[in-house]
Design a protein around this motif. Structure first.
Motif, PDB file in Angstrom:
ATOM      1  N   GLN A 163      78.427 -21.900  41.944  1.00  0.00           N
ATOM      2  CA  GLN A 163      78.202 -23.321  42.186  1.00  0.00           C
ATOM      3  C   GLN A 163      79.157 -23.850  43.246  1.00  0.00           C
ATOM      4  OE1 GLN A 163      77.996 -25.821  38.690  1.00  0.00           O
ATOM      5  NE2 GLN A 163      78.621 -27.627  39.835  1.00  0.00           N
ATOM      6  N   GLN A 164      80.427 -23.445  43.165  1.00  0.00           N
ATOM      7  CA  GLN A 164      81.402 -23.884  44.151  1.00  0.00           C
ATOM      8  C   GLN A 164      81.053 -23.384  45.548  1.00  0.00           C
ATOM      9  OE1 GLN A 164      84.322 -25.875  43.832  1.00  0.00           O
ATOM     10  NE2 GLN A 164      83.244 -26.427  41.965  1.00  0.00           N
ATOM     11  N   GLU A 167      78.077 -25.535  46.758  1.00  0.00           N
ATOM     12  CA  GLU A 167      78.443 -26.920  47.048  1.00  0.00           C
ATOM     13  C   GLU A 167      79.312 -27.045  48.294  1.00  0.00           C
ATOM     14  OE1 GLU A 167      80.245 -28.498  43.533  1.00  0.00           O
ATOM     15  OE2 GLU A 167      78.327 -28.655  42.459  1.00  0.00           O
ATOM     16  N   ASN A 168      80.090 -26.000  48.591  1.00  0.00           N
ATOM     17  CA  ASN A 168      80.975 -26.055  49.749  1.00  0.00           C
ATOM     18  C   ASN A 168      80.385 -25.395  50.997  1.00  0.00           C
ATOM     19  OD1 ASN A 168      83.709 -27.271  48.947  1.00  0.00           O
ATOM     20  ND2 ASN A 168      83.297 -25.867  47.243  1.00  0.00           N
TER      21      ASN A 168
END
Length: 221
Positions: A163-164, A167-168
């Motif tokens: 997820q990180q 998202e980034n």
């Protein structure tokens, strides 16, 4: 029946997370029989788990040991039943619970919006965070998200690390486990990985099998 999940999960908030327990939300199929009554009737607590050192892993005899596994075992004793551990594909954790393949997930799990919408969760009992794994000789070059964007990442499918990365805006490949993500970096098939700080602290650096790797904190959020 509303499926309860007594899991080790991580509650994500600005890159910091907390281990907690969760349960799936299936109110449409809820019956008068509670989860604990169904487990007692069956005589065992079926626990979905993955290799997540140092919180849970197998010993040389193939038995699941350490904190989460032992806590799940003690909980089963309180219910008066046996415990059975089933190693699951982490990306399918919600499906496993909803299909009743397992009674609960007891393993490091980040409390994302997806998890909270699918499960009822207990209070958190341990702090955690997502960190970036890099080779020691290049780690100083990467201080922020922008500097990471030219790298290839390995992340566990369905994890907070995945997820990180998404998202980034990072370039990443989803693989089967955080342990395998470390192996990807060590082998040079990925430049970096995103894993839980709990695992990083136990598996990376001096005195570990990955002495040439290190992890950076406060780089992703």
């Amino acid at each position: 029946m509303k499926r309860k999940l007594f899991s080790a999960a991580t509650a994500l908030l600005m890159g910091v997370s907390m281990l907690t327990g969760c349960g799936s939300k299936d109110a449409a199929n809820e019956s008068a029989k509670t989860d604990s009554e169904a487990i007692v009737e069956n005589g065992k607590l079926v626990v979905g788990i993955t290799d997540f050192a140092p919180m849970d892993y197998k010993d040389e005899s193939g038995n699941w040991i350490v904190f989460d596994a032992e806590l799940a075992t003690e909980f089963a004793k309180e219910l008066g039943v046996e415990v059975e551990f089933i190693e699951i594909d982490w990306d399918n954790k919600i499906l496993e619970l909803n299909n009743k393949s397992v009674d609960c997930i007891w393993n490091g799990m980040t409390l994302t919006d997806e998890v909270k919408s699918a499960m009822d969760c207990s209070n958190a009992y341990c702090n955690n965070a997502q960190v970036v794994i890099l080779n020691k000789d290049v780690a100083d070059k990467y201080k922020d998200v922008e500097s990471l964007k030219g790298l290839t990442f390995a992340v566990e499918a369905g994890s907070a690390g995945a997820q990180q990365a998404q998202e980034n805006g990072l370039t990443y490949t989803e693989i089967s486990s955080q342990a395998n993500a470390l192996m990807e970096v060590a082998a040079g098939t990925s430049d970096a990985a995103i894993i839980d700080s709990l695992m990083a602290g136990a598996m990376v650096g001096e005195g570990t099998s990955y002495e040439n790797l290190t992890y950076t904190v406060n780089v992703i959020s």
